[in-house]
Structures are given as C-alpha cells and as structure tokens.
Write an enzyme that holds these catalytic residues in place. Sequence first.
Site, mmCIF file in Angstrom:
data_model
loop_
_atom_site.group_PDB
_atom_site.id
_atom_site.type_symbol
_atom_site.label_atom_id
_atom_site.label_comp_id
_atom_site.label_asym_id
_atom_site.label_seq_id
_atom_site.Cartn_x
_atom_site.Cartn_y
_atom_site.Cartn_z
ATOM 1 N N HIS A 84 0.852 -1.187 0.000
ATOM 2 C CA HIS A 84 0.000 0.000 0.000
ATOM 3 C C HIS A 84 0.888 1.237 0.000
ATOM 4 O O HIS A 84 1.732 1.394 0.888
ATOM 5 C CB HIS A 84 -0.917 -0.006 1.224
ATOM 6 C CG HIS A 84 -1.841 -1.185 1.258
ATOM 7 N ND1 HIS A 84 -1.437 -2.429 1.682
ATOM 8 C CD2 HIS A 84 -3.152 -1.301 0.911
ATOM 9 C CE1 HIS A 84 -2.455 -3.269 1.602
ATOM 10 N NE2 HIS A 84 -3.503 -2.622 1.132
ATOM 11 N N ASP A 127 -6.975 -10.508 0.176
ATOM 12 C CA ASP A 127 -6.872 -9.071 -0.068
ATOM 13 C C ASP A 127 -6.358 -8.336 1.163
ATOM 14 O O ASP A 127 -5.912 -8.947 2.138
ATOM 15 C CB ASP A 127 -8.207 -8.518 -0.557
ATOM 16 C CG ASP A 127 -9.290 -8.508 0.527
ATOM 17 O OD1 ASP A 127 -8.985 -8.773 1.706
ATOM 18 O OD2 ASP A 127 -10.460 -8.227 0.184
ATOM 19 N N SER A 128 -6.434 -7.014 1.142
ATOM 20 C CA SER A 128 -5.890 -6.190 2.219
ATOM 21 C C SER A 128 -6.552 -6.461 3.562
ATOM 22 O O SER A 128 -5.951 -6.232 4.616
ATOM 23 C CB SER A 128 -6.040 -4.706 1.868
ATOM 24 O OG SER A 128 -5.416 -4.419 0.630
#
Length: 211
Positions: A84, A127-128
Amino acid sequence: MSSSYFHPSVLATALFSLVLTTSAFASENNTNPHQTITTENPQVTSNPSQSNNEESYWGKFKRNVNQTWDNDQYNYYLPVWTWHNRFTYDKEKTDRYNETPWGFGMGKYRYDNDGDWHSLYAMAFMDSNNRVQPIMGYGFEKMWYPGDKDGFRMGAGFTLSITARHEYNYIPMPLPLPLVSVGYGHLSLQATYVPGTYNNGNVLFAWLRWQ
C-alpha cells in the site's frame, strides 16, 4: 443481496472450475493439442472490398482471445506481495492491512509471431482485509528480449479483468489494469498497480508466474 450468497470460497472455486473446463474444451477441439498457435489468421469477411487494415480493435481482440483459448500451454501464478503506497495512506491503516496475499492461479498463454505474451487466467488471493478476492481475465504484454528469447526478457502491457470483493457482496466488477514483468527461462515476476484516492486503492500487487 446478502453476502452469504456470494461466499468467497464458492466464487473462487467457480473461477478455477471455469479455467479447467475451458482447458478441456480447447484440448478436445484442437487437432494438435501440443501445437503453439502463433499464426495470425486473417479475419474472414463477406465484403471483398474490406482490407486487412480495416479489422477493428474488437475483431483483433477476439482473435487474440480465441487463439490463446485454443492453445495448450499453461501459466501458474503465485501471489507474493501487496504494498500500500505509504504516500497515499494514513499509517494506522497500513499498519493493519494485510500485505501477504496468499493464493494461487492458473491459465493458458501463448507468444505470438512478434514474441508478445497473451494469457487467459484466473487467480484468487487474500486481499488487504484478509478476505478472498478472485480475479480472472485476459492479459497482454509487449515483450523485449535483450538476447536469446529463452533467456532474460521484460514486458509491459495490460489486463482486462473481472474481480469481486467482500465490501460489495462479491458482485463481479470490471478491473482494467497495467502489467509489467521481468523474467528468465520459465519464471517471471509480474506486477500491477491499482490506482485510487487517499486511503483507497494505490496498491502495488506482485506475483510469480511459471510457464
């Protein structure tokens, strides 16, 4: 529609089943299943005045997809890193986001007469928020070979994909993205960057690709 209807494991399984079904169908309809299809077949038209230069982008895209579908060589994908962008996120958010995208993918691929890479693929990863995220689509990269084509190579291109996320009840949505890669022999490191706004998107996603 409730999120339980689009359970991530069910959707991921469906995507991989689609790839396997596609592979079986292509093998049954290919006269030589071990042949790499590289010949660009001219588009058949009933209008004799139409030239090859008039083939539409859509027609070329369909031709590339069909030839990749009919090919019998496989890629395997191993997600390795999610990053990120720290310049676009608050630190407390990045501290709790997952950046180890465990998962797996597979698909078909081919190299055309120019040495460029085409692929149809499906992949699922964490995913995140540590939720399963599936993705499937068509990928293309323009390739550069400094030396032998079986040696070092670099590529840049795009993917036209469909994904689904838990925030949206796993409803499929389009996701066109850029692609870059470096490779040697059978192994490549491939990546994309997901653009976004502050505290949303702006993610670098990378995976290993074995062919």
